[in-house]
Design a protein around this motif. Structure first.
Motif, short mmCIF file in Angstrom:
data_model
loop_
_atom_site.label_atom_id
_atom_site.label_comp_id
_atom_site.label_asym_id
_atom_site.label_seq_id
_atom_site.Cartn_x
_atom_site.Cartn_y
_atom_site.Cartn_z
N ALA A 1 44.74 -20.21 7.58
CA ALA A 1 43.48 -20.44 8.42
C ALA A 1 43.41 -19.85 9.77
O ALA A 1 42.50 -19.09 10.48
CB ALA A 1 43.38 -21.97 8.73
N ASP B 1 38.75 -21.54 2.26
CA ASP B 1 39.27 -20.57 1.58
C ASP B 1 40.72 -20.49 0.83
O ASP B 1 41.29 -19.78 0.68
CB ASP B 1 39.28 -19.41 2.66
CG ASP B 1 38.05 -18.79 2.72
OD1 ASP B 1 37.35 -18.67 2.12
OD2 ASP B 1 37.88 -18.00 3.96
N HIS C 1 41.45 -25.64 4.18
CA HIS C 1 40.01 -25.20 4.45
C HIS C 1 39.50 -24.48 3.03
O HIS C 1 40.15 -24.40 2.12
CB HIS C 1 40.07 -23.97 5.54
CG HIS C 1 41.03 -22.94 5.31
ND1 HIS C 1 40.72 -21.60 4.64
CD2 HIS C 1 42.57 -22.53 5.61
CE1 HIS C 1 41.70 -20.90 4.63
NE2 HIS C 1 42.81 -21.50 4.99
N GLY D 1 42.63 -15.99 9.05
CA GLY D 1 41.50 -15.90 8.28
C GLY D 1 41.67 -15.28 6.95
O GLY D 1 40.86 -14.46 6.65
N LYS D 2 42.72 -15.59 6.30
CA LYS D 2 43.21 -15.00 5.07
C LYS D 2 42.74 -15.96 3.82
O LYS D 2 42.86 -17.31 4.00
CB LYS D 2 44.43 -14.76 4.90
CG LYS D 2 44.98 -13.74 5.98
CD LYS D 2 44.38 -12.36 5.91
CE LYS D 2 44.74 -11.42 6.97
NZ LYS D 2 44.36 -10.14 7.17
N ARG D 3 42.46 -15.57 2.74
CA ARG D 3 42.40 -16.40 1.46
C ARG D 3 43.83 -16.74 0.82
O ARG D 3 44.61 -15.80 0.67
CB ARG D 3 41.18 -15.87 0.50
CG ARG D 3 40.11 -15.76 1.31
CD ARG D 3 38.81 -15.28 0.10
NE ARG D 3 39.05 -14.11 -0.44
CZ ARG D 3 38.05 -13.38 -1.39
NH1 ARG D 3 36.96 -14.08 -1.61
NH2 ARG D 3 38.45 -12.38 -1.76
#
Length: 350
Positions: free
Chosen positions: A202, A227, A225, A205-207
């Motif tokens: 999170a 993703d 989250h 900002g990575k999946r």
């Protein structure tokens, strides 16, 4: 190595383990008659010391693969114990149970039973002939906990077949849109630190694709989250697909050995690993992965960014993974048996 040897074990749940075991002769303890224990082996903890002590192995030489119970069986002949760790629930309780152990019935049970479990474990150890660890940290742990100085070391093998079929994970096919994903392959237990990886994803900002099951599944899902994708019970072709397309594997638990970085390396995929435990044996920085010094979200997030910026040589990773092949493992086990017991006339039980 010993396809005709019987396997002695406390509990066996065919649907919950590898199908290859269906071809073996499996001899279980009486606890195996209780369906609850077959499906939830941790529920059997109070009964496992007695059940293990009553297991009789009548064959000549026994190879004992143990992380707590199998070395306490009753053996007729010489025993070589391949120790994955002295019992984690006895000697690494906080790590095994998590910091809030008192909130779980299993945690309370382990704390109450600790003196009994420790006495049983040391008595079991004293009956065995030879120990070897699966990593340098486990080798040293055996020496420190058991006071045994003659402890061998043979690293486990990985068994990745990169030539096998790849089958997409249906829920995860959208992850191949070019943005990539980070991969976790783990049981969902407190000491695996999957919660920290979810937080890191999170922050960065990575999946994230999480492959595994365990008692923390619902708790981890609730904090994840959008993703983060959870999948479990994958087939071998699906697991190959998950590895083959990952940006990097994240493995930040304290592992006694930790096989997943080698599985990733076989696919030419780098690993973010905690600088501890068995990963010190399997990660070569700059070759097949990088280390993070802590299992905290900020450190993992920084590593996620760094691993994408470094140049990686997939062929060098695969060559590193080859050092841990099944052929090498079989050769070293055979040499040990010949040195310790002489050339075996019969296949020893596993």
């Amino acid at each position: 190595m010993f396809p005709d040897a019987p396997i002695y074990t406390t509990l066996y749940h065919p649907e919950g383990t590898f199908p290859e075991f269906a071809e073996a002769k499996i001899i279980t303890s009486r606890l195996n008659r209780v369906g609850l224990f077959r499906h939830h082996h941790r529920a059997a903890l109070p009964l496992l010391p007695l059940a293990s002590s009553l297991m009789k192995v009548p064959s000549g030489t026994a190879i004992v693969s143990s992380s707590g119970w199998a070395h306490g069986f009753r053996y007729k002949g010489p025993t070589v114990v391949y120790c994955h760790t002295p019992a984690r629930w006895v000697y690494l309780m906080e790590e095994y149970l998590g910091t809030r152990w008192w909130k779980r019935p299993r945690g309370v049970a382990v704390k109450l039973l600790h003196p009994l479990l420790k006495r049983w474990d040391h008595h079991a150890m004293a009956q065995r002939d030879y120990y070897l660890g699966n990593s340098t940290v486990v080798q040293e742990r055996i020496r420190n906990i058991y006071g045994r100085q003659d402890v061998g070391l043979i690293h486990p093998p990985h068994a990745v077949d990169t030539g096998g079929e790849l089958q997409p994970v249906p829920e995860a096919e959208h992850l191949l849109d070019g943005n990539g994903y980070f991969l976790v392959v783990s049981r969902l237990l407190p000491y695996k630190n999957v919660d920290a990886v979810i937080e890191a994803a999170a922050v960065a900002g990575k999946r994230l694709l999480v492959v595994g099951r365990g008692p923390l599944e619902m708790e981890l899902r609730s904090m994840a989250h959008d993703d983060v994708l959870f999948v479990k019970d994958l087939t071998e072709p699906q697991l190959r697909w998950a590895y083959a397309h990952a940006t990097a594997l994240v493995a930040v638990s304290y592992e006694d050995f930790g096989i997943t970085p080698l599985e990733a390396s076989a696919w030419g995929v780098p690993t973010i690993a905690l600088r501890a435990g068995g990963y010190l044996d399997t990660i070569r920085p700059g070759v097949n992965g990088i280390f993070t010094d802590t299992a905290t979200a900020p450190d993992i997030a920084r590593a996620m960014q760094e691993v994408q910026e470094l140049p990686w040589d997939p062929e060098a990773m695969k060559a590193h993974a080859d050092l841990f092949s099944e052929q090498r493992f079989a050769r070293e086990i055979d040499e040990l048996l010949r040195r310790f017991t002489g050339p075996p006339s019969d296949a020893p039980p596993r």
